[in-house]
Motif scaffolding. Structure first.
Motif, PDB file in Angstrom:
ATOM      1  N   LEU A   1      -6.646   0.844  -1.270  1.00 54.18           N
ATOM      2  CA  LEU A   1      -6.327   2.009  -2.094  1.00 54.18           C
ATOM      3  C   LEU A   1      -7.448   2.406  -3.050  1.00 54.18           C
ATOM      4  O   LEU A   1      -7.305   3.348  -3.818  1.00 54.18           O
ATOM      5  N   GLY A   2      -8.563   1.687  -3.012  1.00 51.53           N
ATOM      6  CA  GLY A   2      -9.705   2.071  -3.835  1.00 51.53           C
ATOM      7  C   GLY A   2      -9.798   1.410  -5.183  1.00 51.53           C
ATOM      8  O   GLY A   2     -10.459   1.929  -6.092  1.00 51.53           O
ATOM      9  N   ALA A   3      -9.163   0.250  -5.353  1.00 54.56           N
ATOM     10  CA  ALA A   3      -9.272  -0.483  -6.622  1.00 54.56           C
ATOM     11  C   ALA A   3     -10.713  -0.930  -6.844  1.00 54.56           C
ATOM     12  O   ALA A   3     -11.487  -1.100  -5.894  1.00 54.56           O
ATOM     13  N   SER A   4     -11.041  -1.154  -8.092  1.00 57.91           N
ATOM     14  CA  SER A   4     -12.364  -1.693  -8.422  1.00 57.91           C
ATOM     15  C   SER A   4     -12.291  -3.150  -8.843  1.00 57.91           C
ATOM     16  O   SER A   4     -13.209  -3.925  -8.576  1.00 57.91           O
TER      17      SER A   4
ATOM     18  N   GLU B   1       0.825  -1.207   0.000  1.00 56.57           N
ATOM     19  CA  GLU B   1       0.000   0.000   0.000  1.00 56.57           C
ATOM     20  C   GLU B   1       0.861   1.258   0.000  1.00 56.57           C
ATOM     21  O   GLU B   1       0.603   2.208  -0.750  1.00 56.57           O
ATOM     22  N   ARG B   2       1.874   1.278   0.840  1.00 50.68           N
ATOM     23  CA  ARG B   2       2.711   2.475   0.940  1.00 50.68           C
ATOM     24  C   ARG B   2       3.465   2.733  -0.366  1.00 50.68           C
ATOM     25  O   ARG B   2       3.624   3.878  -0.788  1.00 50.68           O
ATOM     26  N   CYS B   3       3.916   1.668  -1.023  1.00 52.01           N
ATOM     27  CA  CYS B   3       4.653   1.827  -2.277  1.00 52.01           C
ATOM     28  C   CYS B   3       3.769   2.330  -3.415  1.00 52.01           C
ATOM     29  O   CYS B   3       4.252   3.017  -4.326  1.00 52.01           O
ATOM     30  N   LEU B   4       2.494   1.977  -3.391  1.00 53.20           N
ATOM     31  CA  LEU B   4       1.576   2.375  -4.461  1.00 53.20           C
ATOM     32  C   LEU B   4       0.853   3.682  -4.178  1.00 53.20           C
ATOM     33  O   LEU B   4       0.186   4.221  -5.061  1.00 53.20           O
ATOM     34  N   ARG B   5       0.981   4.173  -2.962  1.00 49.68           N
ATOM     35  CA  ARG B   5       0.274   5.392  -2.591  1.00 49.68           C
ATOM     36  C   ARG B   5       0.660   6.542  -3.520  1.00 49.68           C
ATOM     37  O   ARG B   5       1.836   6.828  -3.733  1.00 49.68           O
ATOM     38  N   GLY B   6      -0.334   7.178  -4.129  1.00 47.66           N
ATOM     39  CA  GLY B   6      -0.086   8.282  -5.053  1.00 47.66           C
ATOM     40  C   GLY B   6       0.173   7.858  -6.487  1.00 47.66           C
ATOM     41  O   GLY B   6       0.245   8.703  -7.385  1.00 47.66           O
ATOM     42  N   LEU B   7       0.291   6.559  -6.727  1.00 50.36           N
ATOM     43  CA  LEU B   7       0.550   6.071  -8.083  1.00 50.36           C
ATOM     44  C   LEU B   7      -0.689   5.481  -8.741  1.00 50.36           C
ATOM     45  O   LEU B   7      -0.749   5.389  -9.973  1.00 50.36           O
ATOM     46  N   ALA B   8      -1.661   5.056  -7.945  1.00 46.38           N
ATOM     47  CA  ALA B   8      -2.858   4.408  -8.477  1.00 46.38           C
ATOM     48  C   ALA B   8      -4.081   5.290  -8.229  1.00 46.38           C
ATOM     49  O   ALA B   8      -4.297   5.759  -7.108  1.00 46.38           O
ATOM     50  N   SER B   9      -4.874   5.519  -9.285  1.00 52.18           N
ATOM     51  CA  SER B   9      -6.068   6.349  -9.171  1.00 52.18           C
ATOM     52  C   SER B   9      -7.240   5.525  -8.662  1.00 52.18           C
ATOM     53  O   SER B   9      -7.293   4.298  -8.832  1.00 52.18           O
ATOM     54  N   ASP B  10      -8.194   6.189  -8.023  1.00 50.30           N
ATOM     55  CA  ASP B  10      -9.376   5.517  -7.495  1.00 50.30           C
ATOM     56  C   ASP B  10     -10.082   4.739  -8.599  1.00 50.30           C
ATOM     57  O   ASP B  10     -10.242   5.241  -9.719  1.00 50.30           O
TER      58      ASP B  10
END
Length: 291
Positions: free
Chosen positions: A142-145, A110-119
């Motif tokens: 992180l809000g993946a669908s 989660e920390r590594c992907l924070r700011g890289l993946a959009s909702d």
């Protein structure tokens, strides 16, 4: 600064001789002023049960790596929600001979992907083991669908898809290796297989021609730091995340659980630097031994 008597932490697994965990954790102890040591315990098979029970009265905490992450759960006196969902333990805090169990791999991803993946993003997960499970739960946080899962053994992929669906994600299983359309659909590609690891080698586990600048490519492998998959992704101008990112952040979360420290960016950079230096020393030793 945190001070106190020397504390004992370590890692249980097999094999563990080449682990970077002592370097990472002890760099953190120095930074925050904790008197502690971090040891490696190479434990095979059912011996892990005796070791865990021994550490109940000797250690302040310990990490768990393959192949024992599921076995250790039977010894837990309490467990985090991540452990309950994934069925795997990688961090244990010892208090009053009680074992409190956590899974910090989820935080690491989660920390590594924070700011890289959009909702609402879609993640393609390669593999269905512990790292793959952590990636799915991190994606949900992180809000993946949607998650798409590809694994050599289809039954394990189906099991992981079930976990994803229970988390409220749309999930589907595709063939191994994943078809091009699955790669193109994904926003994040997470490799949780050993393909590309030192001693394993092999070509990237996907058709890299399908990778584009829209992708975030995350390889959980950190030896080598630049895997064939990471190299191919960079050549195609995709954003990349290496396995050392996950390793260091999950370690910092373990230290937060054990010591109450803040897993800050400053601590991350210091621990990552120490790990990179250790990796470089190992490369230099191998070069000298073969010259």
């Amino acid at each position: 600064m945190l001070v106190g008597p020397k504390r004992l932490y370590g890692l249980i697994g097999h094999p563990v001789a080449q682990s970077l965990s002592p370097v990472i954790h002890e760099s953190v102890y120095r930074k925050v002023g904790v008197e502690a040591v971090y040891l490696l315990w190479d434990v095979e098979g059912r011996e892990v049960h005796f070791v865990v029970e021994g550490l109940r009265n000797l250690a302040n905490g310990f990490n768990v790596t393959i192949p024992h992450k599921e076995r250790v759960r039977a010894h837990c006196d309490s467990e985090s929600s991540e452990v309950s969902i994934l069925g795997a333990v990688n961090t244990v805090k010892v208090e009053g001979a009680k074992l409190h169990c956590f899974n910090t791999d989820v935080y690491g991803v989660e920390r590594c992907l924070r700011g890289l993946a959009s909702d609402g993003f879609t993640m393609l997960v390669l593999g269905a083991g512990g790292a793959a499970k952590a990636a799915v739960l991190a994606a949900q946080h992180l809000g993946a669908s949607t998650v798409i899962i590809s694994n050599r053994t289809r039954s394990r992929a189906v099991q992981l898809a079930g976990i994803a669906e229970a988390l409220g994600l749309r999930a589907r299983v595709v063939a191994w290796p994943p078809p091009r359309e699955a790669i193109e659909e994904a926003d994040v590609l997470f490799n949780a297989t050993p393909l590309g690891m030192e001693g394993v080698g092999g070509a990237p586990p996907v058709d890299t021609d399908a990778i584009s600048p829209k992708h975030v490519v995350f390889d959980a492998i950190y030896k080598p730091l630049e895997t064939p998959l990471i190299r191919a992704a960079r050549e195609r101008n995709a954003r990349t995340v290496d396995g050392l990112c996950m390793l260091v952040w999950q370690a910092l979360e373990a230290d937060r659980i054990w010591l109450g420290i803040d897993p800050s960016e400053k601590l991350y950079q210091a621990a990552r630097k120490a790990a990179l230096e250790a990796l470089q020393r190992a490369v230099s030793r191998r070069a000298r031994s073969t010259s």
